[in-house]
Design a protein around this motif. Structure first.
Motif, PDB file in Angstrom:
ATOM      1  N   LYS A   1      -3.270   5.447  -8.320  1.00  0.00           N
ATOM      2  CA  LYS A   1      -4.662   5.710  -7.987  1.00  0.00           C
ATOM      3  C   LYS A   1      -5.249   6.720  -8.961  1.00  0.00           C
ATOM      4  CE  LYS A   1      -4.960   4.683  -3.053  1.00  0.00           C
ATOM      5  NZ  LYS A   1      -5.173   5.233  -1.708  1.00  0.00           N
TER       6      LYS A   1
ATOM      7  N   GLU B   1      -2.782   2.063  -5.864  1.00  0.00           N
ATOM      8  CA  GLU B   1      -3.861   1.149  -5.511  1.00  0.00           C
ATOM      9  C   GLU B   1      -3.291   0.014  -4.658  1.00  0.00           C
ATOM     10  OE1 GLU B   1      -6.995   1.438  -6.092  1.00  0.00           O
ATOM     11  OE2 GLU B   1      -7.061   3.047  -7.587  1.00  0.00           O
TER      12      GLU B   1
ATOM     13  N   SER C   1       0.819  -1.204   0.000  1.00  0.00           N
ATOM     14  CA  SER C   1       0.000   0.000   0.000  1.00  0.00           C
ATOM     15  C   SER C   1       0.856   1.259   0.000  1.00  0.00           C
ATOM     16  CB  SER C   1      -0.944   0.010   1.218  1.00  0.00           C
ATOM     17  OG  SER C   1      -0.194  -0.004   2.420  1.00  0.00           O
TER      18      SER C   1
ATOM     19  N   ARG D   1      -2.478  -3.467  -3.232  1.00  0.00           N
ATOM     20  CA  ARG D   1      -2.368  -4.772  -3.888  1.00  0.00           C
ATOM     21  C   ARG D   1      -2.018  -5.836  -2.866  1.00  0.00           C
ATOM     22  NH1 ARG D   1       1.777  -7.045  -8.619  1.00  0.00           N
ATOM     23  NH2 ARG D   1       1.180  -9.228  -8.301  1.00  0.00           N
TER      24      ARG D   1
END
Length: 241
Positions: free
Chosen positions: A102, A79, A74, A81
């Motif tokens: 993002k 995003e 993170s 994962r």
């Protein structure tokens, strides 16, 4: 007859040794990229152990893990994962992991005059039927039918899907926890070092009492449990160091 017994003992010893080796934590080596650029300061968490680390300027990191562990990657601009570790990952010198940036979506205002139209009213879904998340839906499918549950259990797919459901649950709880407390609260009030804050957050969402308080948005109970858990976590950190 003696030869058969000797062979059986040797075989069982090898099986036991193999199982014992799988249970030992090893080191997972990874490198994180976004497109073709190395991703720095990505937080990497082993959701089983609660241990965390971060990628360096070249996107490199390493963390203790074993087969079946879920790593959660993170960062603020990326995003989140998750990576389920396989045997071959631990036998490899380096695993390349790609993360996506993002995308910030603009808020959209919808004027809906038919707000009563939904799947239940249209007869698509029976009233009161449980709504499954994507991970829960996969697990439900794997455990349904006649042969599928047995085959999936033997292959280990059911176990892996259960871990994915757990990771998905943890991510939802972390989203609810995000923003409730500033870093200074963890550092000054709870005495949790900054590098352990993310690991502590994963630690507290494993506590049923705290989770119930979080789900109920009961800030008084949350504060009571989080202070109690902070003492336990500080002791864990102290023992590790």
């Amino acid at each position: 007859m003696k030869l058969k017994i000797t062979f059986l003992i040797a075989f069982l010893f090898c099986v036991q040794l193999s199982i014992g080796q799988k249970a030992v934590d090893r080191v997972f080596y990874g490198r994180i990229f976004t497109d073709t650029i190395a991703a720095e300061n990505v937080n990497v968490l082993n959701s089983r152990t609660g241990l965390t680390t971060a990628s360096d300027s070249k996107g490199l990191f390493h963390i203790p893990a074993k087969t079946g562990d879920a790593l959660v990657l993170s960062a603020v601009n990326l995003e989140t994962r998750r990576k389920i570790i396989k045997d071959e990952d631990l036998n490899s010198n380096l695993i390349i992991l790609k993360m996506a940036s993002k995308v910030t979506e603009l808020n959209e205002i919808n004027v809906n005059e038919n707000s009563q139209i939904n799947a239940v009213n249209l007869g698509i879904m029976p009233a009161g039927q449980k709504k499954y998340t994507p991970a829960e839906s996969k697990l439900y499918t794997a455990q349904s039918g006649i042969l599928d549950p047995l085959l999936n259990k033997i292959s280990g797919r059911t176990t892996m899907l259960k871990k994915e459901v757990q990771v998905e649950r943890n991510e939802k709880l972390l989203l609810k926890l995000d923003g409730l407390y500033e870093d200074q609260f963890y550092i000054e009030t709870l005495k949790i070092p900054q590098i352990y804050i993310k690991g502590f957050q994963y630690y507290i969402i494993e506590d049923p009492d705290f989770v119930r308080a979080l789900e109920a948005k009961n800030k008084t109970l949350m504060l009571f449990y989080i202070k109690k858990l902070a003492l336990n976590y500080s002791e864990i950190i102290s023992n590790e160091n």
